[in-house]
Scaffold this motif. Structure first.
Motif, PDB file in Angstrom:
ATOM      1  N   ASP A 260      23.461 -21.118  13.264  1.00  7.58           N
ATOM      2  CA  ASP A 260      24.676 -20.834  14.020  1.00  7.58           C
ATOM      3  C   ASP A 260      25.730 -21.832  13.566  1.00  7.58           C
ATOM      4  O   ASP A 260      25.441 -22.756  12.808  1.00  7.58           O
ATOM      5  CB  ASP A 260      24.406 -20.955  15.516  1.00  7.58           C
ATOM      6  N   GLY A 261      26.945 -21.656  14.023  1.00  6.41           N
ATOM      7  CA  GLY A 261      28.002 -22.574  13.646  1.00  6.41           C
ATOM      8  C   GLY A 261      29.371 -21.985  13.887  1.00  6.41           C
ATOM      9  O   GLY A 261      29.517 -20.860  14.380  1.00  6.41           O
ATOM     10  N   ARG A 262      30.391 -22.749  13.505  1.00  2.86           N
ATOM     11  CA  ARG A 262      31.775 -22.371  13.788  1.00  2.86           C
ATOM     12  C   ARG A 262      32.197 -21.078  13.106  1.00  2.86           C
ATOM     13  O   ARG A 262      33.082 -20.378  13.593  1.00  2.86           O
ATOM     14  CB  ARG A 262      32.710 -23.506  13.363  1.00  2.86           C
ATOM     15  N   LYS A 263      31.570 -20.734  11.972  1.00  2.16           N
ATOM     16  CA  LYS A 263      31.959 -19.532  11.230  1.00  2.16           C
ATOM     17  C   LYS A 263      31.058 -18.337  11.518  1.00  2.16           C
ATOM     18  O   LYS A 263      31.210 -17.279  10.909  1.00  2.16           O
ATOM     19  CB  LYS A 263      31.923 -19.830   9.737  1.00  2.16           C
ATOM     20  N   ALA A 264      30.129 -18.476  12.459  1.00  2.57           N
ATOM     21  CA  ALA A 264      29.156 -17.404  12.697  1.00  2.57           C
ATOM     22  C   ALA A 264      29.827 -16.101  13.131  1.00  2.57           C
ATOM     23  O   ALA A 264      29.476 -15.017  12.656  1.00  2.57           O
ATOM     24  CB  ALA A 264      28.126 -17.849  13.729  1.00  2.57           C
ATOM     25  N   SER A 265      30.792 -16.191  14.035  1.00  7.13           N
ATOM     26  CA  SER A 265      31.484 -14.984  14.501  1.00  7.13           C
ATOM     27  C   SER A 265      32.284 -14.349  13.380  1.00  7.13           C
ATOM     28  O   SER A 265      32.323 -13.115  13.243  1.00  7.13           O
ATOM     29  CB  SER A 265      32.407 -15.326  15.681  1.00  7.13           C
ATOM     30  N   TRP A 266      32.914 -15.182  12.553  1.00  2.00           N
ATOM     31  CA  TRP A 266      33.672 -14.660  11.414  1.00  2.00           C
ATOM     32  C   TRP A 266      32.749 -13.923  10.449  1.00  2.00           C
ATOM     33  O   TRP A 266      33.085 -12.837   9.968  1.00  2.00           O
ATOM     34  CB  TRP A 266      34.378 -15.814  10.696  1.00  2.00           C
ATOM     35  N   VAL A 267      31.588 -14.501  10.173  1.00  2.00           N
ATOM     36  CA  VAL A 267      30.628 -13.858   9.278  1.00  2.00           C
ATOM     37  C   VAL A 267      30.182 -12.515   9.859  1.00  2.00           C
ATOM     38  O   VAL A 267      30.115 -11.503   9.132  1.00  2.00           O
ATOM     39  CB  VAL A 267      29.397 -14.763   9.032  1.00  2.00           C
ATOM     40  N   LYS A 268      29.920 -12.482  11.140  1.00  2.00           N
ATOM     41  CA  LYS A 268      29.496 -11.238  11.789  1.00  2.00           C
ATOM     42  C   LYS A 268      30.557 -10.151  11.636  1.00  2.00           C
ATOM     43  O   LYS A 268      30.246  -8.981  11.322  1.00  2.00           O
ATOM     44  CB  LYS A 268      29.216 -11.495  13.268  1.00  2.00           C
ATOM     45  N   ASP A 269      31.814 -10.519  11.828  1.00  2.93           N
ATOM     46  CA  ASP A 269      32.907  -9.549  11.675  1.00  2.93           C
ATOM     47  C   ASP A 269      33.022  -9.072  10.231  1.00  2.93           C
ATOM     48  O   ASP A 269      33.271  -7.884   9.970  1.00  2.93           O
ATOM     49  CB  ASP A 269      34.229 -10.169  12.124  1.00  2.93           C
ATOM     50  N   GLN A 270      32.851 -10.005   9.275  1.00  2.00           N
ATOM     51  CA  GLN A 270      32.944  -9.652   7.862  1.00  2.00           C
ATOM     52  C   GLN A 270      31.816  -8.712   7.429  1.00  2.00           C
ATOM     53  O   GLN A 270      32.025  -7.799   6.637  1.00  2.00           O
ATOM     54  CB  GLN A 270      32.920 -10.919   7.008  1.00  2.00           C
ATOM     55  N   VAL A 271      30.627  -8.963   7.944  1.00  2.71           N
ATOM     56  CA  VAL A 271      29.493  -8.094   7.615  1.00  2.71           C
ATOM     57  C   VAL A 271      29.802  -6.657   8.051  1.00  2.71           C
ATOM     58  O   VAL A 271      29.542  -5.699   7.310  1.00  2.71           O
ATOM     59  CB  VAL A 271      28.204  -8.604   8.299  1.00  2.71           C
ATOM     60  N   LEU A 276      27.977  -4.158   5.385  1.00  3.68           N
ATOM     61  CA  LEU A 276      26.759  -4.780   4.867  1.00  3.68           C
ATOM     62  C   LEU A 276      25.649  -4.880   5.915  1.00  3.68           C
ATOM     63  O   LEU A 276      24.663  -5.598   5.713  1.00  3.68           O
ATOM     64  CB  LEU A 276      27.080  -6.196   4.352  1.00  3.68           C
ATOM     65  N   GLU A 277      25.788  -4.140   7.026  1.00  3.09           N
ATOM     66  CA  GLU A 277      24.853  -4.301   8.136  1.00  3.09           C
ATOM     67  C   GLU A 277      23.396  -4.044   7.742  1.00  3.09           C
ATOM     68  O   GLU A 277      22.484  -4.644   8.316  1.00  3.09           O
ATOM     69  CB  GLU A 277      25.216  -3.366   9.293  1.00  3.09           C
ATOM     70  N   LYS A 278      23.167  -3.157   6.782  1.00  2.00           N
ATOM     71  CA  LYS A 278      21.791  -2.809   6.421  1.00  2.00           C
ATOM     72  C   LYS A 278      21.121  -3.867   5.546  1.00  2.00           C
ATOM     73  O   LYS A 278      19.884  -3.879   5.423  1.00  2.00           O
ATOM     74  CB  LYS A 278      21.758  -1.456   5.706  1.00  2.00           C
ATOM     75  N   GLN A 279      21.923  -4.751   4.942  1.00  6.38           N
ATOM     76  CA  GLN A 279      21.356  -5.750   4.033  1.00  6.38           C
ATOM     77  C   GLN A 279      21.566  -7.194   4.478  1.00  6.38           C
ATOM     78  O   GLN A 279      20.865  -8.087   4.018  1.00  6.38           O
ATOM     79  CB  GLN A 279      21.962  -5.575   2.624  1.00  6.38           C
ATOM     80  N   PHE A 280      22.531  -7.413   5.354  1.00  2.00           N
ATOM     81  CA  PHE A 280      22.891  -8.777   5.749  1.00  2.00           C
ATOM     82  C   PHE A 280      22.534  -8.959   7.215  1.00  2.00           C
ATOM     83  O   PHE A 280      23.079  -8.295   8.095  1.00  2.00           O
ATOM     84  CB  PHE A 280      24.399  -9.003   5.537  1.00  2.00           C
ATOM     85  N   HIS A 281      21.593  -9.898   7.490  1.00  3.41           N
ATOM     86  CA  HIS A 281      21.018 -10.007   8.826  1.00  3.41           C
ATOM     87  C   HIS A 281      21.219 -11.412   9.386  1.00  3.41           C
ATOM     88  O   HIS A 281      20.618 -12.377   8.892  1.00  3.41           O
ATOM     89  CB  HIS A 281      19.518  -9.693   8.787  1.00  3.41           C
ATOM     90  N   GLN A 282      22.061 -11.547  10.417  1.00  2.00           N
ATOM     91  CA  GLN A 282      22.223 -12.815  11.125  1.00  2.00           C
ATOM     92  C   GLN A 282      21.222 -12.838  12.268  1.00  2.00           C
ATOM     93  O   GLN A 282      21.382 -12.156  13.277  1.00  2.00           O
ATOM     94  CB  GLN A 282      23.644 -12.956  11.660  1.00  2.00           C
ATOM     95  N   MET A 283      20.202 -13.671  12.124  1.00  5.75           N
ATOM     96  CA  MET A 283      19.102 -13.677  13.078  1.00  5.75           C
ATOM     97  C   MET A 283      19.349 -14.609  14.258  1.00  5.75           C
ATOM     98  O   MET A 283      18.690 -14.509  15.286  1.00  5.75           O
ATOM     99  CB  MET A 283      17.795 -14.090  12.385  1.00  5.75           C
ATOM    100  N   GLY A 284      20.296 -15.576  14.102  1.00  5.01           N
ATOM    101  CA  GLY A 284      20.540 -16.538  15.169  1.00  5.01           C
ATOM    102  C   GLY A 284      19.851 -17.868  14.918  1.00  5.01           C
ATOM    103  O   GLY A 284      19.269 -18.096  13.849  1.00  5.01           O
ATOM    104  N   ARG A 285      19.918 -18.729  15.906  1.00  2.78           N
ATOM    105  CA  ARG A 285      19.353 -20.082  15.787  1.00  2.78           C
ATOM    106  C   ARG A 285      18.024 -20.162  16.515  1.00  2.78           C
ATOM    107  O   ARG A 285      17.856 -19.616  17.608  1.00  2.78           O
ATOM    108  CB  ARG A 285      20.327 -21.114  16.384  1.00  2.78           C
ATOM    109  N   PHE A 286      17.059 -20.872  15.894  1.00  2.00           N
ATOM    110  CA  PHE A 286      15.718 -20.998  16.448  1.00  2.00           C
ATOM    111  C   PHE A 286      15.265 -22.452  16.363  1.00  2.00           C
ATOM    112  O   PHE A 286      15.776 -23.224  15.552  1.00  2.00           O
ATOM    113  CB  PHE A 286      14.736 -20.093  15.690  1.00  2.00           C
ATOM    114  N   PRO A 287      14.278 -22.850  17.187  1.00  2.00           N
ATOM    115  CA  PRO A 287      13.777 -24.231  17.139  1.00  2.00           C
ATOM    116  C   PRO A 287      13.235 -24.596  15.761  1.00  2.00           C
ATOM    117  O   PRO A 287      12.747 -23.732  15.018  1.00  2.00           O
ATOM    118  CB  PRO A 287      12.671 -24.230  18.198  1.00  2.00           C
ATOM    119  N   ALA A 288      13.316 -25.894  15.447  1.00  2.21           N
ATOM    120  CA  ALA A 288      12.876 -26.370  14.134  1.00  2.21           C
ATOM    121  C   ALA A 288      11.419 -26.031  13.859  1.00  2.21           C
ATOM    122  O   ALA A 288      11.045 -25.733  12.719  1.00  2.21           O
ATOM    123  CB  ALA A 288      13.101 -27.875  14.025  1.00  2.21           C
TER     124      ALA A 288
END
Length: 426
Positions: A260-271, A276-288
């Motif tokens: 996640d990060g400051r550009k996450a929403s921008w990346v989502k909009d660009q996808v 590119l929804e079928k190939q580009f997958h933002q899964m979110g943030r998970f524990p280390a």
């Protein structure tokens, strides 16, 4: 030895300094941490913490003293400025009063902002304690490179601040060999600078059996190129997205983004806008501790940085974690990071901000057979074991503390001797 660690971030926030503090504790040292109230990366105080809550606590035998601050909020400029200024003022105000024990050394874990060095310098001057400063991010260069600060006057002011902090250090450590010339020439430091790279954190070495208790998403099939970490300006997602567009004709290639990060929403909009929804997958943030689970499902790990001179000097900490996973690495980076990938024979790299070349690297990796990719991954693991071993690096840091403390004490003895001689009757 009693070591005071001064850091912007500490447990329950997830930073390498957590493991270092416990590692030094387990090696027989007494460790105290001076840090802020946790708010990263959500931008709000963690549950149970606040201006007047949990200001002192104990974690795995490490004592923690916390100073209050204004949370970073949504990460926009005004929020960050308030966060940085409140951290600076309140840390300097609190450190003489809450850190009153006898310390042999002060160790600064220098994540942004660099102002975390000021309370450490203040305590060093008040209490005459040697100061070791670990530089992981070059200021003010990183500010201008990410576009966070563009004013020449502001950059000049930060530069003077950095030089002031460096001038009070007894030893500076750098996470990249390429930082050394900058510390000397721009930072004006004339003392000893040692190379101290990031190590592989324990969470990335072994898959936690409790990982199945987490609600984890299912990965798509096909060839998976995986990015893990901060989604910000420095990571150059415009280049990643453009490379994904170049490979639109290969529906079997999937781009997996963890973090996640400051550009996450921008990346989502660009996808969405680029289809590119079928190939580009933002899964979110998970524990280390879940990262090994994800990494083992990848076919290649992705590392990118903006095309800026400062990033040519940088070795992102995730590179060690990528190597440890045993997966080949694709780097859209310049400088030392690219050199390490080539030296380790652990993958492919291309110049930063080159979408077509990054796409070619991905395609070249895609066209290798699994045995060839596995060989690259094993080569990266071997390089990691030889250069970034946790225990070896912790022992090296331990020796640094002993060396600095001994030198500082000798210097004090010389000063006392000179002072006494000055008052001797002729």
């Amino acid at each position: 030895m009693h070591i005071l660690i001064v850091t912007n971030h500490f447990w329950p926030e997830n930073f390498r300094i957590n493991e270092l503090a416990v590692g030094l504790k387990n090696r027989g040292h007494d460790i105290t941490v001076f840090t802020g109230v946790p708010d990263y990366p959500e931008g709000r105080f963690y549950t149970g913490y606040g201006w007047f809550k949990k200001r002192s606590e104990d974690w795995k035998g490490v004592r923690i003293h916390r100073f209050p601050l204004i949370p970073r909020g949504n990460g926009r400029a005004l929020n960050l400025i308030l966060n940085y200024l409140s951290s600076l003022f309140l840390a300097c105000l609190h450190i003489p009063f809450v850190c009153r024990e006898r310390y042999d050394a002060i160790f600064v874990f220098d994540t942004s902002p660099v102002t975390i060095g000021l309370p450490a310098v203040l305590l060093k001057k008040f209490r005459s304690i040697p100061l070791v400063f670990w530089v992981l991010d070059l200021w003010p260069e990183s500010l201008s490179a990410t576009g966070a600060v563009t004013s020449p006057k502001a950059i000049s002011l930060v530069k003077r601040l950095v030089r002031f902090i460096y001038s009070h250090c007894d030893r500076i450590l750098v996470s990249s060999n390429s930082f050394k010339s900058n510390i000397k020439e721009i930072g004006g430091y004339d003392g000893k600078v040692d190379y101290f790279p990031n190590w592989v954190e324990n969470e990335y070495l072994f898959e936690d059996q409790d990982v199945l208790n987490h609600d984890l998403p299912e990965m798509p099939g096909g060839f998976k190129v995986m990015f893990a970490g901060n989604i910000g300006a420095a990571q150059d997602f415009p280049t990643i997205l453009a490379a994904a567009e170049c490979l639109r004709g290969y529906p079997d290639i999937h781009w997996i983004i963890l973090g996640d990060g400051r550009k996450a929403s921008w990346v989502k909009d660009q996808v969405k806008s680029r289809g590119l929804e079928k190939q580009f997958h933002q899964m979110g943030r998970f524990p280390a501790e879940t990262m090994p689970h994800f990494f083992q499902q990848a076919d290649a790990m992705l590392l990118t940085l903006k095309n800026d001179p400062i990033f040519e000097l940088t070795v992102p900490g995730k590179l060690q974690s990528y190597f440890a996973s045993g997966k080949p690495v694709i780097g859209g980076i310049e400088g030392e990071g690219a050199s390490i990938i080539r030296e380790a024979q652990a993958g492919f790299s291309c110049p930063a901000a080159s979408p077509e070349l990054l796409a070619k690297c991905v395609l070249d990796m895609y066209e290798l057979n699994s045995e060839e990719r596995q060989a690259m991954g094993k080569s990266g693991q071997a390089y990691c074991n030889a250069h970034f071993d946790r225990d070896v690096l912790f022992a090296r840091l331990e020796d640094t503390f002993y060396d600095v403390v001994a030198a500082y004490n000798r210097c004090d003895d010389i000063k006392e001797t000179s002072a006494s001689e000055a008052y001797e009757t002729p």
